[in-house]
Design a protein around this motif. Structure first.
Motif, short mmCIF file in Angstrom:
data_model
loop_
_atom_site.label_atom_id
_atom_site.label_comp_id
_atom_site.label_asym_id
_atom_site.label_seq_id
_atom_site.Cartn_x
_atom_site.Cartn_y
_atom_site.Cartn_z
N GLY A 136 0.82 -1.20 0.00
CA GLY A 136 0.00 0.00 0.00
C GLY A 136 0.85 1.24 0.00
O GLY A 136 2.06 1.20 0.05
N THR A 137 0.19 2.38 -0.08
CA THR A 137 0.90 3.65 -0.17
C THR A 137 1.61 3.96 1.14
O THR A 137 1.26 3.46 2.20
CB THR A 137 -0.07 4.79 -0.50
N MET A 138 2.61 4.84 1.05
CA MET A 138 3.42 5.18 2.22
C MET A 138 3.07 6.55 2.77
O MET A 138 3.77 7.07 3.63
CB MET A 138 4.90 5.14 1.86
N THR A 139 1.99 7.17 2.30
CA THR A 139 1.63 8.50 2.79
C THR A 139 0.23 8.46 3.40
O THR A 139 -0.74 8.09 2.74
CB THR A 139 1.63 9.51 1.63
N PRO A 140 0.03 8.80 4.67
CA PRO A 140 1.12 9.18 5.59
C PRO A 140 1.85 7.94 6.08
O PRO A 140 1.26 6.87 6.16
CB PRO A 140 0.38 9.87 6.74
N PRO A 141 3.13 8.07 6.42
CA PRO A 141 3.86 6.91 6.94
C PRO A 141 3.28 6.47 8.27
O PRO A 141 2.82 7.28 9.06
CB PRO A 141 5.29 7.44 7.09
N HIS A 142 3.28 5.20 8.52
CA HIS A 142 2.75 4.66 9.76
C HIS A 142 3.42 3.34 10.05
O HIS A 142 4.05 2.73 9.19
CB HIS A 142 1.23 4.46 9.66
N GLU A 143 3.30 2.90 11.28
CA GLU A 143 3.87 1.61 11.67
C GLU A 143 3.27 0.52 10.78
O GLU A 143 2.05 0.40 10.67
CB GLU A 143 3.57 1.31 13.14
N GLY A 144 4.11 -0.26 10.11
CA GLY A 144 3.63 -1.27 9.19
C GLY A 144 3.41 -0.71 7.80
O GLY A 144 2.65 -1.26 7.01
N SER A 175 4.64 0.74 3.88
CA SER A 175 5.27 0.03 2.77
C SER A 175 6.79 0.02 2.86
O SER A 175 7.45 -0.65 2.08
CB SER A 175 4.83 0.64 1.44
N TRP A 176 7.38 0.76 3.79
CA TRP A 176 8.83 0.73 3.97
C TRP A 176 9.17 -0.50 4.80
O TRP A 176 9.06 -0.50 6.02
CB TRP A 176 9.29 2.01 4.67
N ARG A 177 9.62 -1.56 4.11
CA ARG A 177 9.90 -2.81 4.81
C ARG A 177 11.25 -3.37 4.37
O ARG A 177 11.34 -4.34 3.64
CB ARG A 177 8.79 -3.85 4.54
N SER A 192 13.36 3.99 17.15
CA SER A 192 11.94 4.35 17.17
C SER A 192 11.66 5.25 15.98
O SER A 192 12.57 5.82 15.37
CB SER A 192 11.58 5.07 18.47
N GLY A 193 10.37 5.40 15.66
CA GLY A 193 9.97 6.26 14.56
C GLY A 193 8.74 5.73 13.86
O GLY A 193 8.18 4.69 14.25
N ASP A 194 8.30 6.43 12.84
CA ASP A 194 7.05 6.09 12.16
C ASP A 194 7.23 5.53 10.76
O ASP A 194 6.30 4.97 10.20
CB ASP A 194 6.16 7.35 12.06
N LEU A 195 8.40 5.70 10.17
CA LEU A 195 8.59 5.28 8.78
C LEU A 195 8.83 3.78 8.68
O LEU A 195 8.36 3.12 7.76
CB LEU A 195 9.77 6.03 8.16
N LEU A 196 9.56 3.22 9.65
CA LEU A 196 9.94 1.81 9.63
C LEU A 196 9.24 1.04 10.75
O LEU A 196 8.91 1.61 11.80
CB LEU A 196 11.45 1.66 9.81
#
Length: 421
Positions: free
Chosen positions: A102-110, A112-114, A211-215
């Protein structure tokens, strides 16, 4: 017909369990400091090259093959491919190389950045695509994840795998992270290549902070491992982007491998200083995008003259055309690359680039992954007469040879399509 008869005879002469053999009177292209050794023998015991020299004694129980002066090389590299994770490129259900959550905007836990995505676990050693390329001398390849729409330009991880039919084919120490950069990946970074660097820096910061929201948590742990000297393959063409890659890799402790590198010759001095390997497509003779305006057939030769380590990998349908790697190398020779450097680009250069110290050359102590050729292996009218993995003779049949034999055989009581052999 001569090729078929020879392959059958050689396969019959070497049982599948054999690991001890003596190849006599070969033109041994070592892909190492010894260069080419004419009229030499290669002794293999327990799957490892034990001796190289003229007129070696044959220990008891060792199978002897008379090469009759023909070329012997290390097994060839199939480039960055989907061999074993892609069966039919046009059938999505048979392609396991990419992740699109799925799309990465807005980034969230889980999101598409994997970066923790690892294609190794999907590898199928019995893929029909493997056999077709193995009989052409391809013995190892690097599984390359693909950046997909709905995914990330940080495509995931893959390892070097041996193509000898084993399930545990991934070679230790070869796992790499794959990142696609440039105009083709800008749709995954907000429409700008500048966004790629912004997001990469954010990902690195999250990996270091934990920690963070992108990964995801697993993604942060994965990326952190590559910040401690890990190998990262950057698919990138434009010279300006390659300079950014080198600076980014140096800043964050990564070992970069450049794939594509259409304009790499423009920054050859920086690549040499960084000791970066470039895997080029030596058939890329015209610009395919604004990122490759300076591409040309002399790219490999220019990089080599500048002291850059050059290997080969195809763009496009690399999985099903891995056997054409030697055509890339031969084309590079035709445009100025020395023959020995071209062979190295198919063998020892990619092997060392991916952390393999025990293969890629014919030398004492190296794994006996070998190919005996009918003639110059960089010529398109020659073929692999026999392939060995750790001294074990590979089955020199594939889906293509089986179809050929089926439909060339005399017709029997049933139509050829019903033939079982």
């Amino acid at each position: 017909m001569k090729r078929l008869i020879l392959c059958v005879l050689m396969a019959a002469a070497l049982p599948a369990s054999a690991q001890n053999l003596l190849i006599r009177d070969a033109t041994v292209h070592t892909a190492g400091a010894a260069g080419t050794l004419k009229d030499h023998d290669v002794l293999v015991q327990a799957g490892v090259v034990r001796a190289i020299g003229p007129d070696l004694a044959a220990p008891a129980g060792v199978t002897v093959i008379d090469a009759k002066g023909r070329p012997l090389t290390p097994g060839l590299f199939g480039g960055l491919s989907g061999l074993g994770i892609e069966e039919v490129s046009g059938e999505a259900a048979t392609v396991d190389a990419g992740l699109a959550l799925g799309t990465m905007t807005p980034p969230h836990e889980g999101s598409s950045w994997r970066p923790e995505f690892d294609v190794d676990v999907a590898f199928n050693p019995h893929s029909a695509a493997i056999g077709v390329n193995r009989v052409e001398g391809i013995t190892f390849t690097t599984l390359s994840p693909s950046a997909l729409p709905g995914g990330s330009f940080v495509a995931g991880q893959g390892s070097v795998v041996r193509l000898d039919g084993r399930y545990d084919a991934a070679l230790a120490g070869s796992r790499s992270l794959f990142i696609d950069l440039g105009s083709d990946a800008s749709v995954l970074s907000g429409g700008s290549r500048a966004g790629q660097w912004m997001l990469l820096e954010q990902a690195v910061a999250e990996a270091r902070a934990g920690s963070g929201d992108l990964l995801t948590r697993a993604g942060r742990a994965t990326l952190a491992r590559y910040l401690a000297g890990g190998r990262v393959v950057f698919q990138v063409d434009r010279a300006a982007d390659i300079r950014q890659v080198l600076a980014f890799a140096k800043k964050h402790g990564m070992r970069p491998v450049i794939a594509g590198g259409a304009e790499a010759w423009r920054v050859a001095a920086e690549l040499k200083a960084a000791d970066a390997v470039v895997l080029v497509d030596a058939l890329a003779n015209l610009p395919s995008s604004f990122d490759s305006l300076a591409s040309g057939l002399e790219t490999a030769a220019r990089l080599h003259r500048a002291g850059v380590k050059v290997g080969f990998s195809q763009r496009g349908d690399a999985t099903h055309n891995a056997r054409k790697q030697r055509q890339l190398a031969g084309n590079a020779v035709a445009h100025g690359l020395p023959w020995d450097a071209a062979l190295a680009g198919l063998t020892v250069v990619p092997a060392r680039a991916f952390g393999l110290s025990d293969r890629g050359q014919i030398a004492v102590g190296q794994a006996a992954d070998l190919v005996l050729w009918s003639g110059d292996p960089l010529e398109v009218n020659t073929w692999a007469e026999q392939v060995w993995f750790d001294g074990v003779a590979a089955n020199m049949r594939s889906r293509q040879t089986e179809l050929r034999d089926r439909y060339l055989a005399p017709e029997g009581a049933l139509p050829r399509a019903y033939t079982t052999n």
